[in-house]
Write a protein that holds these residues in place. Structure first.
Motif, mmCIF file in Angstrom:
data_model
loop_
_atom_site.group_PDB
_atom_site.id
_atom_site.type_symbol
_atom_site.label_atom_id
_atom_site.label_comp_id
_atom_site.label_asym_id
_atom_site.label_seq_id
_atom_site.Cartn_x
_atom_site.Cartn_y
_atom_site.Cartn_z
ATOM 1 N N ASP A 159 0.845 -1.187 0.000
ATOM 2 C CA ASP A 159 0.000 0.000 0.000
ATOM 3 C C ASP A 159 0.887 1.247 0.000
ATOM 4 O O ASP A 159 1.700 1.445 0.905
ATOM 5 N N ASP A 168 0.607 3.646 3.164
ATOM 6 C CA ASP A 168 1.290 3.098 4.334
ATOM 7 C C ASP A 168 2.801 3.225 4.177
ATOM 8 O O ASP A 168 3.510 3.596 5.117
ATOM 9 N N ARG A 206 5.434 5.477 6.497
ATOM 10 C CA ARG A 206 6.488 4.802 7.250
ATOM 11 C C ARG A 206 7.874 5.353 6.932
ATOM 12 O O ARG A 206 8.783 5.257 7.765
ATOM 13 N N TRP A 224 4.284 5.282 12.103
ATOM 14 C CA TRP A 224 2.965 5.017 11.530
ATOM 15 C C TRP A 224 2.445 3.689 12.059
ATOM 16 O O TRP A 224 2.993 2.631 11.772
ATOM 17 N N SER A 263 -1.018 2.341 11.627
ATOM 18 C CA SER A 263 -2.295 2.594 10.972
ATOM 19 C C SER A 263 -3.488 2.304 11.887
ATOM 20 O O SER A 263 -3.551 1.248 12.522
#
Length: 332
Positions: free
Chosen positions: A171, A174, A178, A186, A188
């Protein structure tokens, strides 16, 4: 201590990665750097040059931007993404109530405020106008001569991040979150900013987050203290290990540009405009990687490209000067 920034699905959609430095943030953060000796390998020459240009009239501006601790949020209005003129115009429109509130926080972190800062806190129109003029003057003396380098370094950092994200089969949001900075974690759907001066929770409530790369942000990301303002996280780019200095050798007579004459380097410059690693550059010019590295060094020393290392890859991008040369625009 940590600030936890909470994302909804709408916030993820609305989150933006700025594509250029913000002039008002660079004004503020460069004022911090000007008053320290941090980052001497990058900022030492810039500090020496700028300190020699500034007059005592800049003291009120320095008083608003202490090298450590709180600086008023009104100094970095969101409108500044449109340029320094829009940023200063927005600052001049700051409501008196917000001036008082921000400067009360500044007073709480200092032993005493200077007279000009007290006048600002009282809503003095002339003091606010003087502040706007001081920011314009500071920007002209301390940032404008170096702005092409700032833009190039930020652009190279963004290009490297974009390239790295496209190479990862995960993704992309994401992955972007990061890899922003070690000071950002991060988990999520929460972005955690670690630091001694941040704490609590910020719920974005569908407005998303502006991720703003900065040349003068140093070591740790920063945020606005007032959570009612448009949310932004300002993070440091990865700097080149070279001094930020006023380029006095631009133009055809410069030794670096003379060294560029030749088919191989022209081919490499064209390939770099499309984005590429050293291996890809070598392939485009039908030369060995070692030879490509030599030519790339000449291009970099001439101020035509900047280089970033991302993981095991070395990526190159054009500076504004390199773009002008490649596109036949006058080198002024």
């Amino acid at each position: 201590m940590a600030l936890r920034i909470h994302f909804s699905s709408d916030d993820i959609t609305q989150t933006r990665l700025a594509q250029a430095p913000d002039p008002m943030w660079e004004v503020l953060l460069s004022l911090h750097m000007l008053q320290t000796n941090d980052g001497p390998l990058v900022f030492g020459q810039w500090r020496r040059e700028v300190r020699g240009r500034l007059s005592r009239s800049m003291r009120p501006l320095l008083a608003l931007a202490p090298p450590r601790g709180y600086s008023p949020d009104f100094l970095t209005p969101a409108a500044a993404t449109g340029g320094i003129d829009l940023g200063v115009s927005a600052l001049l429109s700051t409501p008196r109530s917000r001036l008082r509130g921000d400067l009360a926080l500044l007073a709480a972190s200092q032993q005493r405020l200077s007279p000009c800062v007290r006048e600002l806190a009282e809503g003095d129109v002339e003091a606010l106008r003087d502040l706007g003029q001081a920011i314009h003057t500071y920007h002209r003396l301390a940032l404008a001569p170096y702005w092409p380098r700032l833009q190039a370094e930020v652009g190279a950092d963004l290009a490297a991040r974009t390239r790295a994200a496209s190479d990862v089969p995960t993704d992309s949001f994401d992955h972007m979150m990061r890899m922003l900075h070690p000071g950002l974690e991060w988990q999520s759907p929460v972005l955690i900013l670690h630091g001694p001066h941040v704490h609590g929770d910020l719920h974005l409530n569908g407005q998303g987050l502006l991720l703003l790369p900065s040349f003068f942000c140093w070591r740790a990301p920063t945020v606005l203290r007032n959570h009612d303002l448009p949310p932004v996280v300002v993070y440091p780019i990865e700097h080149q290990p070279t001094q930020l200095a006023h380029d006095r050798t631009r133009g055809p007579a410069g030794k670096g540009l003379v060294a560029l004459l030749g088919r191989t380097r022209a081919t490499l410059l064209e390939t770099i405009a499309e984005g590429g690693s050293t291996t890809e550059l070598a392939r485009s010019a039908d030369i060995t990687p070692a030879t490509a590295s030599h030519h790339v060094s000449v291009l970099r020393e001439a101020g035509l490209i900047v280089t970033r290392r991302t993981g095991g890859a070395v990526l190159h991008t054009l500076t504004p000067l390199g773009s002008d040369l490649l596109n036949g625009r006058p080198l002024t």
